[in-house]
Design a protein around this motif. Structure first.
Motif, PDB file in Angstrom:
ATOM      1  N   GLY A  82      22.331  21.538  16.034  1.00  0.00           N
ATOM      2  CA  GLY A  82      21.256  21.982  16.904  1.00  0.00           C
ATOM      3  C   GLY A  82      21.484  23.399  17.380  1.00  0.00           C
ATOM      4  N   ALA A  83      20.671  23.817  18.336  1.00  0.00           N
ATOM      5  CA  ALA A  83      20.705  25.185  18.855  1.00  0.00           C
ATOM      6  C   ALA A  83      21.624  25.271  20.076  1.00  0.00           C
ATOM      7  CB  ALA A  83      19.299  25.634  19.226  1.00  0.00           C
ATOM      8  N   TYR A  84      22.437  26.319  20.097  1.00  0.00           N
ATOM      9  CA  TYR A  84      23.349  26.598  21.198  1.00  0.00           C
ATOM     10  C   TYR A  84      23.133  28.043  21.647  1.00  0.00           C
ATOM     11  CZ  TYR A  84      26.020  22.403  19.953  1.00  0.00           C
ATOM     12  OH  TYR A  84      26.406  21.121  19.696  1.00  0.00           O
ATOM     13  N   LEU A  85      23.147  28.250  22.948  1.00  0.00           N
ATOM     14  CA  LEU A  85      23.040  29.592  23.501  1.00  0.00           C
ATOM     15  C   LEU A  85      24.455  30.078  23.804  1.00  0.00           C
ATOM     16  CD1 LEU A  85      21.077  31.787  24.485  1.00  0.00           C
ATOM     17  CD2 LEU A  85      21.216  30.731  26.748  1.00  0.00           C
ATOM     18  N   GLY A  86      24.776  31.306  23.392  1.00  0.00           N
ATOM     19  CA  GLY A  86      26.153  31.746  23.546  1.00  0.00           C
ATOM     20  C   GLY A  86      26.339  33.194  23.942  1.00  0.00           C
ATOM     21  N   ILE A  87      27.560  33.459  24.406  1.00  0.00           N
ATOM     22  CA  ILE A  87      28.034  34.806  24.738  1.00  0.00           C
ATOM     23  C   ILE A  87      29.437  34.917  24.165  1.00  0.00           C
ATOM     24  CG2 ILE A  87      28.724  36.373  26.601  1.00  0.00           C
ATOM     25  CD1 ILE A  87      26.623  35.001  28.380  1.00  0.00           C
ATOM     26  N   THR A  88      29.726  36.031  23.490  1.00  0.00           N
ATOM     27  CA  THR A  88      31.054  36.256  22.926  1.00  0.00           C
ATOM     28  C   THR A  88      31.887  37.076  23.896  1.00  0.00           C
ATOM     29  OG1 THR A  88      30.187  36.192  20.676  1.00  0.00           O
ATOM     30  CG2 THR A  88      32.332  37.241  20.976  1.00  0.00           C
ATOM     31  N   LEU A  89      33.105  36.601  24.152  1.00  0.00           N
ATOM     32  CA  LEU A  89      34.066  37.335  24.978  1.00  0.00           C
ATOM     33  C   LEU A  89      35.113  37.938  24.048  1.00  0.00           C
ATOM     34  CD1 LEU A  89      34.643  34.756  27.875  1.00  0.00           C
ATOM     35  CD2 LEU A  89      32.983  36.625  27.756  1.00  0.00           C
ATOM     36  N   HIS A  90      35.321  39.240  24.153  1.00  0.00           N
ATOM     37  CA  HIS A  90      36.314  39.916  23.335  1.00  0.00           C
ATOM     38  C   HIS A  90      37.621  40.004  24.116  1.00  0.00           C
ATOM     39  CE1 HIS A  90      33.263  40.847  20.406  1.00  0.00           C
ATOM     40  NE2 HIS A  90      32.478  41.245  21.392  1.00  0.00           N
TER      41      HIS A  90
END
Length: 197
Positions: A82-90
Motif C-alpha cells: 500500500g501507500a506510505y508517506l515518508g521523510i528521509t533522514l540523512h
C-alpha cells in the motif's frame, strides 16, 4: 515528504524490544546475532502505540525464505502493501531525537490507516520514516480529459496512489497529460496527503 507505494507485502523476521526507546539497540543486537547473510537483508523498525501510552517496537529484517523466522526462533511480521508517506533522514545517528520529531510530524497527516504503524527503513547512515496511509484506492479526478485518461491508463496509472510511483516530470512527459490535467491531479493528491515520488 514523499509517498512510497509497496506493490507487495514484505515478510520480516523480528525481535520485540523489551522497552522503548531503551530496549531498541538490544533488540537489534539479538536480531543480528540470529541472522546470517545480514548484508543481503533490508532492515526495518516497526512501532505502534499501546493502550498504556507506551510504544511497542520491533527490530526487523527481511525474511530471505519462507519459514525462516520460525526456524530461527524469531517472530514474523508482514509489512503490508500500500501507500506510505515518508521523510528521509540523512545521517540519522547525529540527532536521534529527530526520529521522534519526524514521526510526530508524519502522524499529523490526514488519511492515515487507523490500523497502521510507524515504519523505519535503514540504508547505511540514512533512514526513511514512514506511516501507512488508508488502504482504499482513491480514483483519479473525474474531470480529466480523455487523452489524459488514456495516457495515464497506458502507464498503469488508475488511482491517485499509482501517481505516487512517479515523479511529476514523468507524468508531464506522457502524451495527453497537459498542464491542466497535471494541476487537477496534484490538487487531488494534496487533498489526500499524497505526493509524487
Amino acid at each position: 515528504m514523499n509517498t512510497i507505494v509497496f506493490d507487495k507485502e514484505i515478510a520480516v523476521c523480528c525481535v520485540a524490544a523489551s522497552s522503548f526507546p531503551d530496549g531498541v539497540l538490544a533488540a537489534f543486537q539479538t536480531l543480528h546475532g540470529q541472522l546470517d547473510r545480514k548484508e543481503e537483508r533490508q532492515h526495518f523498525g516497526l512501532s505502534h502505540g499501546q493502550d498504556n501510552g507506551g510504544i511497542h517496537y520491533l527490530a526487523a529484517a527481511t525474511e530471505l525464505n519462507a519459514g525462516e523466522a520460525e526456524a530461527l526462533g524469531l517472530d514474523r511480521f508482514t509489512i503490508q502493501k500500500g501507500a506510505y508517506l515518508g521523510i528521509t533522514l540523512h545521517d540519522y545517528l547525529k540527532d536521534l531525537g529527530e526520529i521522534g520529531r519526524t514521526f510526530e510530524r508524519l502522524l499529523q497527516t490526514p488519511d492515515l490507516d487507523p490500523q497502521g504503524y510507524c515504519l523505519e527503513i535503514y540504508a547505511g547512515k540514512d533512514m526513511q520514516c514512514l506511516v501507512k496511509l488508508k488502504t482504499e484506492r482513491i480514483p483519479l479526478p473525474p474531470k480529466l480529459g480523455q487523452p489524459a485518461q488514456r495516457a495515464l491508463a497506458s502507464a498503469g496509472i488508475n488511482t491517485l496512489e499509482d501517481c505516487c510511483r512517479f515523479r511529476e516530470t514523468e507524468l508531464a512527459k506522457l502524451h495527453g497529460v497537459g498542464p491542466n490535467a497535471l494541476t487537477k491531479i496534484k490538487a487531488a493528491m494534496a487533498e489526500h496527503g499524497l505526493y509524487f515520488n
